[in-house]
Design an enzyme around this catalytic site. Structure first.
Site: not given
Length: 290
Positions: A115, A1-3
């Site tokens: 994401n 997971m990222c932003r």
């Protein structure tokens, strides 16, 4: 997971959203508010389009945490652009921290970010790879599920250098549908999170999607208005002057103006067109898990 975040609007430097806003992307690299695990420290990336007559975007990526890279701060505060992508990475299990794995990915005039995570990627990676054309196969320099998805998208777009916004939407939907077909055929039946973003420097498309009907997609919001600095605080204010307004699509609201931010609906695609009109509609795939 990222932003991540996408920006479309009047020419600006990138630092207000990347560094200065109360919930800037760099803040989210340390203290993400819409994630159980708040840290995104496995690299970062910028992708932007120059203001002179050049349709090919530049990218700057590194494996440093976003908050510790001097060059990121310098570039974000000096370069003006009307369209940019920014990303901070939390590497999925089995995905090494390397520049080749940092977003955004670029080919031709297109930028791509992701994401989320294609869970059980190892069990269908080979099948997905075998489905690609030689040209799409040659695009892959790292080993992330995100870059494989970009290669698949370019195949679905047929590497069209003059794709319309409708072409981009059709390719995005076909990419998600193909991923779901391949996952199902290989027995990968758990949830996958597919928040994809793509731009050609004119139009931007972003998805909020979970393959399982019982799972919640990763967060995604739309902000629209005029970016202003009021006593050092970045705000997004309503604007009737279209020449001053911008559109931001991001994993989390970046400012405290909650009325200016709207959650993207589940399993929908957001389209920001050249004139900054926003449309949002369901993603019509035929293989969604139950």
């Amino acid at each position: 997971m990222c932003r991540f975040l996408t920006y479309s609007g009047p020419a600006t430097v990138m630092s207000p959203l990347v560094f200065e806003a109360s919930n800037s992307l760099v803040s989210q690299s340390k203290y993400a508010q819409k994630r159980t695990v708040p840290t995104n420290a496995d690299g970062f990336g910028l992708g932007w389009y120059p203001l002179h007559d050049d349709p090919i975007p530049a990218t700057f990526v590194n494996v440093d945490p976003a908050w510790s890279n001097r060059n990121l701060a310098m570039i974000a505060s000096k370069l003006h652009t009307k369209q940019y992508f920014a990303h901070v990475r939390d590497a999925s299990r089995g995905m090494p921290v390397s520049q080749a794995n940092c977003h955004p990915f670029q080919h031709m005039q297109y930028l791509w970010m992701h994401n989320g995570c294609l869970e059980q990627f190892d069990c269908f990676r080979r099948t997905l790879l075998n489905s690609l054309s030689d040209r799409a196969f040659s695009l892959i320099k790292g080993n992330t599920d995100s870059e494989y998805a970009f290669a698949l998208f370019m195949d679905k777009l047929e590497f069209n250098p003059a794709a319309t916004v409708s072409d981009l939407e059709a390719a995005m939907v076909a990419t998600i549908d193909k991923i779901m077909q391949i996952r199902t055929s290989c027995g990968a039946n758990n949830n996958a999170l597919l928040n994809f973003a793509v731009t050609d420097g004119v139009n931007t498309l972003v998805t909020r999607f979970a393959t399982s009907a019982s799972a919640r997609p990763a967060s995604l919001f739309i902000g629209q208005g005029q970016l202003v600095s009021d006593q050092g605080q970045i705000q997004l204010r309503p604007s009737t002057d279209t020449s001053e307004a911008c559109v931001i699509v991001s994993s989390e609201p970046l400012t405290q103006d909650s009325e200016q931010w709207h959650k993207v609906m589940r399993n929908h695609i957001v389209i920001v067109s050249e004139d900054l009109r926003i449309s949002q509609r369901p993603i019509p795939v035929g293989h969604q898990s139950l």
